[in-house]
Design a protein around this motif. Structure first.
Motif, PDB file in Angstrom:
ATOM      1  N   VAL A   1       0.387  25.215   0.073  1.00 40.67           N
ATOM      2  CA  VAL A   1       1.420  23.888  -0.424  1.00 40.67           C
ATOM      3  C   VAL A   1       1.267  23.390   1.266  1.00 40.67           C
ATOM      4  N   THR A   2       2.235  24.428   1.973  1.00 39.35           N
ATOM      5  CA  THR A   2       2.170  24.302   3.718  1.00 39.35           C
ATOM      6  C   THR A   2       0.459  23.016   4.565  1.00 39.35           C
ATOM      7  N   LEU A   3       0.230  24.631   4.507  1.00 40.83           N
ATOM      8  CA  LEU A   3      -1.725  23.134   4.280  1.00 40.83           C
ATOM      9  C   LEU A   3      -2.218  22.431   3.209  1.00 40.83           C
ATOM     10  N   LEU A   4      -1.727  21.774   2.880  1.00 37.61           N
ATOM     11  CA  LEU A   4      -2.279  20.829   1.875  1.00 37.61           C
ATOM     12  C   LEU A   4      -0.919  19.764   2.536  1.00 37.61           C
ATOM     13  N   ALA A   5       0.049  20.237   2.689  1.00 38.57           N
ATOM     14  CA  ALA A   5       0.999  19.150   2.700  1.00 38.57           C
ATOM     15  C   ALA A   5       0.735  18.261   4.495  1.00 38.57           C
ATOM     16  N   ILE A   6       1.030  19.643   5.052  1.00 39.55           N
ATOM     17  CA  ILE A   6       0.276  18.965   6.602  1.00 39.55           C
ATOM     18  C   ILE A   6      -1.093  18.267   6.866  1.00 39.55           C
ATOM     19  N   ALA A   7      -2.163  18.732   5.711  1.00 39.44           N
ATOM     20  CA  ALA A   7      -3.298  17.504   6.049  1.00 39.44           C
ATOM     21  C   ALA A   7      -2.633  16.407   5.397  1.00 39.44           C
ATOM     22  N   SER A   8      -1.983  16.166   3.956  1.00 36.31           N
ATOM     23  CA  SER A   8      -1.522  15.166   3.491  1.00 36.31           C
ATOM     24  C   SER A   8      -0.949  14.171   4.803  1.00 36.31           C
TER      25      SER A   8
ATOM     26  N   SER B   1       3.080  19.096  -6.188  1.00 36.49           N
ATOM     27  CA  SER B   1       2.072  17.990  -6.179  1.00 36.49           C
ATOM     28  C   SER B   1       3.182  16.304  -5.516  1.00 36.49           C
ATOM     29  N   GLY B   2       3.884  16.433  -6.462  1.00 34.97           N
ATOM     30  CA  GLY B   2       4.517  15.469  -5.623  1.00 34.97           C
ATOM     31  C   GLY B   2       5.366  15.711  -4.786  1.00 34.97           C
ATOM     32  N   ALA B   3       5.671  16.974  -4.457  1.00 34.97           N
ATOM     33  CA  ALA B   3       6.209  17.516  -2.720  1.00 34.97           C
ATOM     34  C   ALA B   3       5.764  16.773  -1.896  1.00 34.97           C
ATOM     35  N   ILE B   4       4.254  17.809  -1.997  1.00 38.59           N
ATOM     36  CA  ILE B   4       3.670  17.368  -1.348  1.00 38.59           C
ATOM     37  C   ILE B   4       3.185  15.658  -0.842  1.00 38.59           C
ATOM     38  N   SER B   5       3.074  14.631  -1.433  1.00 40.86           N
ATOM     39  CA  SER B   5       2.976  13.219  -1.767  1.00 40.86           C
ATOM     40  C   SER B   5       4.048  13.005  -0.427  1.00 40.86           C
ATOM     41  N   VAL B   6       5.520  13.352  -1.264  1.00 35.76           N
ATOM     42  CA  VAL B   6       6.957  12.881  -1.097  1.00 35.76           C
ATOM     43  C   VAL B   6       6.649  13.042   0.865  1.00 35.76           C
ATOM     44  N   ALA B   7       6.148  14.153   1.618  1.00 44.66           N
ATOM     45  CA  ALA B   7       6.129  14.292   3.066  1.00 44.66           C
ATOM     46  C   ALA B   7       4.671  13.314   3.318  1.00 44.66           C
ATOM     47  N   SER B   8       3.912  13.147   2.331  1.00 49.04           N
ATOM     48  CA  SER B   8       3.333  12.936   3.025  1.00 49.04           C
ATOM     49  C   SER B   8       3.852  10.686   3.389  1.00 49.04           C
ATOM     50  N   ALA B   9       3.934  10.515   2.772  1.00 45.69           N
ATOM     51  CA  ALA B   9       5.413   8.829   2.761  1.00 45.69           C
ATOM     52  C   ALA B   9       6.277   8.789   4.072  1.00 45.69           C
TER      53      ALA B   9
ATOM     54  N   VAL C   1       1.218  -0.949  -0.216  1.00 47.68           N
ATOM     55  CA  VAL C   1      -0.228  -0.077   0.166  1.00 47.68           C
ATOM     56  C   VAL C   1       0.854   0.834  -0.184  1.00 47.68           C
ATOM     57  N   MET C   2       2.142   1.429  -0.105  1.00 46.94           N
ATOM     58  CA  MET C   2       3.049   1.977   0.495  1.00 46.94           C
ATOM     59  C   MET C   2       3.110   2.929  -1.643  1.00 46.94           C
ATOM     60  N   ALA C   3       1.995   2.091  -2.277  1.00 51.10           N
ATOM     61  CA  ALA C   3       1.978   2.729  -3.915  1.00 51.10           C
ATOM     62  C   ALA C   3       1.242   3.994  -3.830  1.00 51.10           C
ATOM     63  N   VAL C   4       0.098   3.565  -2.634  1.00 52.79           N
ATOM     64  CA  VAL C   4      -0.770   5.520  -2.346  1.00 52.79           C
ATOM     65  C   VAL C   4       0.410   6.189  -2.737  1.00 52.79           C
ATOM     66  N   PRO C   5       1.033   6.912  -1.992  1.00 55.69           N
ATOM     67  CA  PRO C   5       1.674   7.823  -1.687  1.00 55.69           C
ATOM     68  C   PRO C   5       2.706   7.263  -2.938  1.00 55.69           C
ATOM     69  N   LEU C   6       3.278   6.831  -3.026  1.00 56.04           N
ATOM     70  CA  LEU C   6       4.711   6.734  -4.152  1.00 56.04           C
ATOM     71  C   LEU C   6       3.997   6.993  -5.760  1.00 56.04           C
ATOM     72  N   GLY C   7       2.241   6.648  -5.986  1.00 53.01           N
ATOM     73  CA  GLY C   7       1.270   6.917  -6.934  1.00 53.01           C
ATOM     74  C   GLY C   7       1.404   9.240  -7.068  1.00 53.01           C
ATOM     75  N   GLY C   8       1.138   9.494  -6.251  1.00 52.55           N
ATOM     76  CA  GLY C   8       1.272  10.985  -6.220  1.00 52.55           C
ATOM     77  C   GLY C   8       2.576  10.922  -6.504  1.00 52.55           C
ATOM     78  N   ILE C   9       3.566  10.936  -5.791  1.00 53.68           N
ATOM     79  CA  ILE C   9       4.679  10.927  -6.036  1.00 53.68           C
ATOM     80  C   ILE C   9       5.518  11.133  -7.534  1.00 53.68           C
ATOM     81  N   ILE C  10       5.489  10.448  -7.750  1.00 53.48           N
ATOM     82  CA  ILE C  10       5.838   9.462  -9.311  1.00 53.48           C
ATOM     83  C   ILE C  10       4.243  10.630 -10.389  1.00 53.48           C
ATOM     84  N   ALA C  11       3.256  10.356 -10.513  1.00 54.79           N
ATOM     85  CA  ALA C  11       2.076  10.934 -10.928  1.00 54.79           C
ATOM     86  C   ALA C  11       2.062  12.975 -11.263  1.00 54.79           C
TER      87      ALA C  11
END
Length: 456
Positions: free
Chosen positions: A336-343, A283-291, A146-156
């Motif tokens: 971006v900061t708020l979206l990253a924290i929320a993610s 968006s990719g940076a936000i996904s990295v923070a999420s992972a 299931v690490m594919a969920v944030p990984l998909g965001g990082i790549i997409a």
């Protein structure tokens, strides 16, 4: 000596299966949510609005839920190789066909068909893992999957942005058309590879010798013996009040998850990020923070063996970020900061939530209850995008429905604290989204639970 040999055996199986399955699921995540990037261009090209986009995004879940159980029942009969060939080739073709849409009705039909094509993929893979790994290893393997969920965001993010900006006008096609074409083809190719290279189970794997097959079969047989005698009654789940509270909580969470995955590109464009490439990198940076955050919070929860307050804290912080987004209008950095924290909070809940029903529900209510919670939560994936799109058109502001999502998430978290008592003993981190408690506390993927419930 035997333990060391078994550990080496399962490491080899994991290296053989998990990277490929992770790649397949990463492509699924990309194709499921790339419409959030494509809308940056196709709404204007096709003269559509956010209400149309929201409905199209949500109708995916309708097709997905409708085909989930039939797909899994078919998988049991025909095996994973033919199932993945069917699922991945069909969803890849439908993704490519999205490049040809001319109006909202084409978009609705193809998004429904995309959900129907993908229906059963995730729970089907979880069932597939039960054929290879004993219970003591299954949670670990599923967590990697299931690490594919944030990984998909990082790549997409970066890839989608680059395609839309740099392929615009090539051979007379728009950037969003190339996005669907280039991101749909990998699913077709991976489906063919799955058919040619995967084994339907250990007993048909040419790369395992007879002794290795015997050891895997012996481990799985012991698991089945220890779980025998468990009652799986869906009726018992319907009579359990906590099932409905947990269903509402998961519905609220699922709304926030879909909001982040579908509407982040739109928000970034609204605050002044000019190009699709820049939106993609952010968006990719936000996904990295999420992972990173998901792993760190999961580690904290495991170390302290505490689940509820980790989930509630993450949910309330994410809800506050949704509500504060309106104050960040015009500021790319703050948005971006708020979206990253929320993610980070939302993805942490993704990995932790299912430990709570797993520890709270017992006996005959556990299996059916978790299936019901998952089904109701998935309904949020259909309702929420459509509601956000419609409210955005009616009110003229994306921030009003986002605030509503934040408020719903906050209510869900307060419901968790007020309505779901702390389990007598927390359990280790379960498989995100699909665990069930059998006899002696053993967890089973929801895919298997759903299949068995259907038969029983």
């Amino acid at each position: 000596m035997q333990d060391a040999a078994n550990s080496a055996l399962y490491r080899r199986i994991a290296w053989r299966l998990i990277p490929f399955l992770l790649a397949c699921y990463t492509v699924a995540i990309i194709d499921r949510f790339n419409i959030g990037f494509a809308k940056l261009q196709f709404l204007q090209d096709l003269k559509l609005n956010d209400a149309v986009f929201g409905f199209a995004a949500g109708i995916f879940s309708v097709g997905y839920v409708a085909l989930e159980v039939p797909s899994n029942l078919l998988l049991v009969k025909i095996g994973v190789r033919k199932t993945l060939l069917r699922i991945m080739v069909l969803w890849g073709i439908v993704t490519v066909l999205l490049a040809l849409v001319q109006n909202q009705y084409h978009l609705y039909v193809l998004r429904f068909l995309l959900g129907a094509a993908e229906g059963g993929f995730f729970p089907g893979i979880l069932y597939y893992l039960t054929l290879w790994f004993p219970d003591r290893l299954r949670g670990r393997m599923t967590s990697l999957f299931v690490m594919a969920v944030p990984l998909g965001g990082i790549i997409a993010g970066p890839v989608s942005g680059l395609i839309m900006d740099h392929m615009q006008g090539v051979y007379g096609l728009h950037g969003w058309q190339w996005l669907f074409i280039l991101e749909g083809v990998p699913a077709v190719l991976l489906g063919i590879v799955a058919y040619l290279c995967l084994a339907d189970g250990p007993q048909t794997a040419a790369w395992l010798n007879a002794d290795e097959k015997r050891r895997v079969a012996s481990d799985l047989a012991r698991d089945r013996a220890s779980a025998s005698g468990t009652t799986r009654s869906f009726g018992a789940a319907l009579r359990e009040p906590r099932v409905y509270l947990l269903s509402f909580i998961y519905f609220a969470f699922f709304c926030s998850l879909n909001t982040i995955l579908l509407w982040t590109p739109t928000l970034l464009k609204r605050v002044g990020v000019a190009t699709a490439t820049d939106i993609g990198w952010l968006s990719g940076a936000i996904s990295v923070a999420s992972a990173i955050g998901m792993v760190a919070i999961g580690y904290s929860s495991d170390r302290t063996r505490e689940r509820r307050w980790h989930v509630v804290s993450c949910g309330l912080i994410a809800a506050a970020c949704f509500l504060a987004l309106q104050l960040a209008q015009g500021s790319v950095t703050l948005t971006v900061t708020l979206l990253a924290i929320a993610s980070i909070g939302i993805f942490a809940i993704l990995s932790l939530f299912w430990t709570i029903p797993n520890a709270t529900l017992e006996g005959s209510a556990a299996a059916g209850g978790i299936a019901l919670i998952s089904a109701i939560g998935s309904f949020g994936g259909a309702v929420c995008p459509a509601l956000i799109g419609w409210m955005n058109v009616v009110t003229g502001s994306i921030y009003t429905p986002l605030g509503l999502v934040g408020a719903l998430l906050a209510v869900g978290m307060l419901t968790l604290i007020a309505g779901i008592p702390r389990p007598r003993q927390d359990i280790p981190l379960a498989e995100p989204g699909c665990p069930s408690t059998g006899s002696r506390g053993r967890r089973q993927p929801e895919a298997l639970v759903t299949i068995r419930n259907f038969h029983e």
